[in-house]
Design a protein around this motif. Structure first.
Motif, PDB file in Angstrom:
ATOM      1  N   ARG A   1       0.835  -1.207   0.000  1.00 55.82           N
ATOM      2  CA  ARG A   1       0.000   0.000   0.000  1.00 55.82           C
ATOM      3  C   ARG A   1       0.871   1.259   0.000  1.00 55.82           C
ATOM      4  NH1 ARG A   1      -3.339  -3.019   3.621  1.00 55.82           N
ATOM      5  NH2 ARG A   1      -2.274  -2.070   5.377  1.00 55.82           N
ATOM      6  N   ARG A   2       1.942   1.241   0.796  1.00 53.30           N
ATOM      7  CA  ARG A   2       2.844   2.395   0.816  1.00 53.30           C
ATOM      8  C   ARG A   2       3.460   2.607  -0.568  1.00 53.30           C
ATOM      9  NH1 ARG A   2       4.253   0.422   5.904  1.00 53.30           N
ATOM     10  NH2 ARG A   2       6.042  -0.684   5.061  1.00 53.30           N
TER      11      ARG A   2
ATOM     12  N   GLU B   1       0.951  12.158  -9.260  1.00 55.91           N
ATOM     13  CA  GLU B   1       0.231  13.413  -9.044  1.00 55.91           C
ATOM     14  C   GLU B   1       1.197  14.594  -9.025  1.00 55.91           C
ATOM     15  OE1 GLU B   1      -1.924  12.770  -5.459  1.00 55.91           O
ATOM     16  OE2 GLU B   1      -3.355  11.396  -6.407  1.00 55.91           O
TER      17      GLU B   1
ATOM     18  N   MET C   1       2.139   1.778  -3.428  1.00 54.59           N
ATOM     19  CA  MET C   1       1.104   2.316  -4.311  1.00 54.59           C
ATOM     20  C   MET C   1       0.895   3.804  -4.036  1.00 54.59           C
ATOM     21  SD  MET C   1       0.071  -0.049  -6.312  1.00 54.59           S
ATOM     22  CE  MET C   1      -1.516   0.451  -6.876  1.00 54.59           C
ATOM     23  N   LYS C   2       0.858   4.174  -2.740  1.00 54.67           N
ATOM     24  CA  LYS C   2       0.689   5.584  -2.397  1.00 54.67           C
ATOM     25  C   LYS C   2       1.843   6.406  -2.952  1.00 54.67           C
ATOM     26  CE  LYS C   2      -2.026   5.511   1.849  1.00 54.67           C
ATOM     27  NZ  LYS C   2      -2.010   5.793   3.289  1.00 54.67           N
ATOM     28  N   ARG C   3       3.056   5.860  -2.810  1.00 56.42           N
ATOM     29  CA  ARG C   3       4.236   6.563  -3.302  1.00 56.42           C
ATOM     30  C   ARG C   3       4.141   6.769  -4.808  1.00 56.42           C
ATOM     31  NH1 ARG C   3       8.081   3.098  -1.128  1.00 56.42           N
ATOM     32  NH2 ARG C   3       7.606   3.578   0.987  1.00 56.42           N
ATOM     33  N   LYS C   4       3.738   5.705  -5.536  1.00 60.42           N
ATOM     34  CA  LYS C   4       3.619   5.812  -6.990  1.00 60.42           C
ATOM     35  C   LYS C   4       2.545   6.823  -7.361  1.00 60.42           C
ATOM     36  CE  LYS C   4       5.124   1.168  -8.247  1.00 60.42           C
ATOM     37  NZ  LYS C   4       4.694  -0.122  -8.782  1.00 60.42           N
ATOM     38  N   ARG C   5       1.393   6.755  -6.651  1.00 59.08           N
ATOM     39  CA  ARG C   5       0.286   7.657  -6.944  1.00 59.08           C
ATOM     40  C   ARG C   5       0.698   9.099  -6.658  1.00 59.08           C
ATOM     41  NH1 ARG C   5      -3.876   6.644  -3.161  1.00 59.08           N
ATOM     42  NH2 ARG C   5      -3.751   4.501  -3.891  1.00 59.08           N
ATOM     43  N   SER C   6       1.345   9.317  -5.513  1.00 61.50           N
ATOM     44  CA  SER C   6       1.730  10.687  -5.174  1.00 61.50           C
ATOM     45  C   SER C   6       2.802  11.203  -6.136  1.00 61.50           C
ATOM     46  CB  SER C   6       2.210  10.773  -3.727  1.00 61.50           C
ATOM     47  OG  SER C   6       3.415  10.069  -3.566  1.00 61.50           O
TER      48      SER C   6
END
Length: 143
Positions: A81-82, A92, A84-89
């Protein structure tokens, strides 16, 4: 490698080394640098290690980074999850930077256009002033 004949800022390295030897010899305790084979022949015969330093060196350090660690499924999911968040952020952030860059290009293009118009206006004003000056000089009354 020998120090003879190697230039250093206009000095020979050997001369620099000798000057350094003299300065160190003048210091209290008479320390000196050893060069090449002299280093080996004049190496200290014994060393004593401070007790506190020896104890510190013998203490176990942090766990090495290299060995793999087996984690639970929850830890693995949290890590995923971290990630994925890193990739998403980061995506963005890249989008925001792209939008900011596009906005900057538009602002600079508009400024460029305004400057070109100002240059054109000033060039026309210079041409008019030059024509008026030439006309005035040509039509001066002759004395």
């Amino acid at each position: 490698m020998t120090a003879q004949g190697l230039p250093v800022g206009g000095w020979e390295l050997e001369a620099w080394y000798q000057d350094l030897q003299e300065v160190l010899a003048a210091e209290p305790g008479g320390a000196s640098l050893l060069w090449g084979a002299q280093q080996v022949s004049r190496a200290p015969t014994c060393c004593q290690l401070d007790a506190a330093l020896a104890a510190e060196l013998l203490e176990p350090g942090p766990e090495p980074v290299g060995p793999p660690r087996v984690g639970t499924e929850e830890e693995e999911e949290a890590g995923a999850r971290r990630g994925m968040k890193r990739k998403r952020s980061s995506r963005e952030l890249a989008k925001r930077q792209d939008r900011a860059n596009e906005q900057r290009v538009l602002e600079l293009s508009a400024q460029n256009q305004r400057l070109r118009e100002e240059i054109g206006r000033l060039s026309a004003e210079v041409a008019r002033a030059r024509a008026q000056l030439i006309d005035r000089i040509v039509n001066l009354p002759r004395a």
